[in-house]
Design a protein around this motif. Structure first.
Motif, PDB file in Angstrom:
ATOM      1  N   VAL A 178      -8.123 -15.711 -29.031  1.00  0.00           N
ATOM      2  CA  VAL A 178      -9.184 -15.830 -30.034  1.00  0.00           C
ATOM      3  C   VAL A 178      -9.057 -14.715 -31.068  1.00  0.00           C
ATOM      4  CG1 VAL A 178     -11.680 -15.546 -30.393  1.00  0.00           C
ATOM      5  CG2 VAL A 178     -10.840 -17.114 -28.643  1.00  0.00           C
TER       6      VAL A 178
ATOM      7  N   VAL B 246     -18.089 -19.817 -37.457  1.00  0.00           N
ATOM      8  CA  VAL B 246     -17.136 -20.147 -36.394  1.00  0.00           C
ATOM      9  C   VAL B 246     -17.708 -19.630 -35.087  1.00  0.00           C
ATOM     10  CG1 VAL B 246     -14.804 -19.736 -35.492  1.00  0.00           C
ATOM     11  CG2 VAL B 246     -15.164 -19.955 -37.969  1.00  0.00           C
TER      12      VAL B 246
ATOM     13  N   ALA C 233     -16.165 -19.006 -31.513  1.00  0.00           N
ATOM     14  CA  ALA C 233     -14.899 -19.006 -30.781  1.00  0.00           C
ATOM     15  C   ALA C 233     -14.805 -17.758 -29.908  1.00  0.00           C
ATOM     16  CB  ALA C 233     -13.722 -19.050 -31.754  1.00  0.00           C
TER      17      ALA C 233
ATOM     18  N   ALA D 238     -14.875 -23.801 -31.264  1.00  0.00           N
ATOM     19  CA  ALA D 238     -13.610 -23.704 -30.534  1.00  0.00           C
ATOM     20  C   ALA D 238     -13.953 -23.693 -29.044  1.00  0.00           C
ATOM     21  CB  ALA D 238     -12.838 -22.454 -30.938  1.00  0.00           C
TER      22      ALA D 238
ATOM     23  N   VAL E 166     -12.363 -27.317 -33.471  1.00  0.00           N
ATOM     24  CA  VAL E 166     -10.961 -26.940 -33.393  1.00  0.00           C
ATOM     25  C   VAL E 166     -10.356 -27.868 -32.344  1.00  0.00           C
ATOM     26  CG1 VAL E 166      -9.345 -25.081 -32.803  1.00  0.00           C
ATOM     27  CG2 VAL E 166     -11.510 -24.537 -33.971  1.00  0.00           C
TER      28      VAL E 166
ATOM     29  N   PHE F   7      -6.362 -22.381 -30.327  1.00  0.00           N
ATOM     30  CA  PHE F   7      -6.831 -21.380 -31.283  1.00  0.00           C
ATOM     31  C   PHE F   7      -5.879 -21.191 -32.460  1.00  0.00           C
ATOM     32  CE2 PHE F   7      -8.817 -20.243 -27.170  1.00  0.00           C
ATOM     33  CZ  PHE F   7     -10.126 -20.492 -27.529  1.00  0.00           C
TER      34      PHE F   7
ATOM     35  N   LEU G  93      -7.187 -22.769 -35.644  1.00  0.00           N
ATOM     36  CA  LEU G  93      -8.492 -22.337 -36.144  1.00  0.00           C
ATOM     37  C   LEU G  93      -8.537 -22.261 -37.673  1.00  0.00           C
ATOM     38  CD1 LEU G  93     -11.378 -21.290 -35.612  1.00  0.00           C
ATOM     39  CD2 LEU G  93     -10.402 -18.996 -35.500  1.00  0.00           C
TER      40      LEU G  93
ATOM     41  N   THR H 260      -8.573 -25.626 -39.291  1.00  0.00           N
ATOM     42  CA  THR H 260      -9.848 -26.305 -39.031  1.00  0.00           C
ATOM     43  C   THR H 260     -10.935 -25.791 -39.972  1.00  0.00           C
ATOM     44  OG1 THR H 260      -9.231 -26.575 -36.703  1.00  0.00           O
ATOM     45  CG2 THR H 260     -11.550 -26.877 -37.262  1.00  0.00           C
TER      46      THR H 260
END
Length: 190
Positions: free
Chosen positions: A20, A87, A89, A125, A151, A169, A172, A175
């Protein structure tokens, strides 16, 4: 043209922090203004994957901003329209369930609720051991809800954890770029 401001919220799937944070470093090359957010668990918990202090330091160094980690700190995201996209994640099963059911009792879920009032994208994510079990319905609900983008994700260990799924990831940044244009990257399931 104004460069988009992103929020980057981390939940407690500690085993995914390394990929990540690598994805965040890549994202930061495209979007230099990123506000870091951590759930209480991710901000405070030392795990077998490393001390919380180390993850906080790396997150803050990448973003160059103080980490928001309390409900009062994230509440202004909505009324002040601080972000162009948010985001999450890694996005844990617990967070997915709360988002799907309108529960905003953590810094991450309240950040999402506050951000949604501005009808701007939230990028998830997924990282959860119950994606193909208890959380399947919640993922389905969010896939069908406006302003949520995923994601691409896949089973991460089908033999040992047959109901577990995790985002790729490395996808990402792509996305996020598409979500800012109102498009879901495809395929979602890898």
């Amino acid at each position: 043209m104004k460069q988009p401001v992103l929020g980057f919220a981390m939940c407690g799937s500690f085993c995914t922090y390394q990929p990540v944070l690598e994805a965040l470093e890549e994202l930061h090359t495209v979007f230099p203004d990123i506000i870091p957010i951590m759930s209480g668990a991710s901000f405070e918990t030392d795990s077998r994957f490393g001390p919380a202090e180390d993850f906080r330091a790396r997150l803050q160094k990448i973003c160059g901003h103080e980490i928001l980690h309390t409900i009062p700190e994230v509440e202004p995201i909505g009324p002040k329209a601080l972000l162009d996209a948010l985001v999450i994640a890694p996005c844990t099963g617990n967070t997915i369930a709360k988002l799907a059911n309108g529960i905003a009792d953590t810094s991450v879920t309240l950040a999402a609720k506050a951000h949604l009032r501005n009808e701007a994208p939230i990028i998830l994510a997924v990282s959860t051991n119950d994606a193909l079990a208890a959380n399947a319905a919640n993922i389905g609900a969010l896939l069908n809800r406006k302003h949520y983008y995923f994601v691409p994700f896949r089973q991460d260990s089908p033999q040992k954890k047959p109901r577990s799924m995790v985002a790729d990831f490395t996808k990402l940044t792509d996305t996020v770029c598409l979500a800012l244009q109102g498009e879901q990257i495809q395929p979602i399931l890898l």
